[in-house]
Write a protein that holds these residues in place. Structure first.
Motif, PDB file in Angstrom:
ATOM      1  N   ALA A  24       0.830  -1.205   0.000  1.00 39.29           N
ATOM      2  CA  ALA A  24       0.000   0.000   0.000  1.00 39.29           C
ATOM      3  C   ALA A  24       0.864   1.254   0.000  1.00 39.29           C
ATOM      4  N   SER A  25       1.952   1.230   0.731  1.00 35.67           N
ATOM      5  CA  SER A  25       2.868   2.383   0.746  1.00 35.67           C
ATOM      6  C   SER A  25       3.485   2.610  -0.627  1.00 35.67           C
ATOM      7  N   CYS A  26       3.893   1.534  -1.256  1.00 38.75           N
ATOM      8  CA  CYS A  26       4.475   1.659  -2.600  1.00 38.75           C
ATOM      9  C   CYS A  26       3.444   2.145  -3.614  1.00 38.75           C
ATOM     10  N   ALA A  27       2.212   1.664  -3.506  1.00 43.21           N
ATOM     11  CA  ALA A  27       1.154   2.099  -4.421  1.00 43.21           C
ATOM     12  C   ALA A  27       0.831   3.571  -4.210  1.00 43.21           C
ATOM     13  N   ALA A  28       0.789   4.008  -2.954  1.00 41.72           N
ATOM     14  CA  ALA A  28       0.532   5.425  -2.670  1.00 41.72           C
ATOM     15  C   ALA A  28       1.670   6.292  -3.200  1.00 41.72           C
ATOM     16  N   LEU A  29       2.904   5.853  -3.001  1.00 37.40           N
ATOM     17  CA  LEU A  29       4.050   6.601  -3.509  1.00 37.40           C
ATOM     18  C   LEU A  29       4.015   6.684  -5.031  1.00 37.40           C
TER      19      LEU A  29
END
Length: 91
Positions: A24-29
């Motif tokens: 989720a962090s990578c997708a948000a970034l």
């Protein structure tokens, strides 16, 4: 249920939860970088386009998140193999 099985399931759920947070962090970034870089420009000239801007952004984020699912599934299966599939048997 055996203590060993409870511990194995708890470890597996914790590992998958951690992987989901990382994904989720990578997708948000990725979504933020695309917005700032101008790769994704959502038209917002009319009221309808402004109203649909957030759902389109959310869909873009979800697609980026779901592209990481095969990786999460593969790592979870490898982790379960490492623990031993027999450890997950509740009886």
């Amino acid at each position: 249920m055996r203590t060993e099985a409870i511990e194995a399931w708890t470890q597996l759920y914790a590992a998958v939860g951690l992987l989901a947070v990382i994904c989720a962090s990578c997708a948000a970034l990725k979504t933020i970088v695309e917005l700032r870089g101008g790769t994704v420009a959502f038209p917002h000239a009319t009221w309808t386009q402004k109203f649909l801007w957030f759902p389109r952004l959310w869909l873009r984020f979800q697609l980026a998140y779901m592209s990481g699912f095969p990786c999460i599934m593969g790592i979870a299966l490898l982790y379960a193999h490492y623990i031993g599939f027999a450890a997950f048997n509740p009886s």
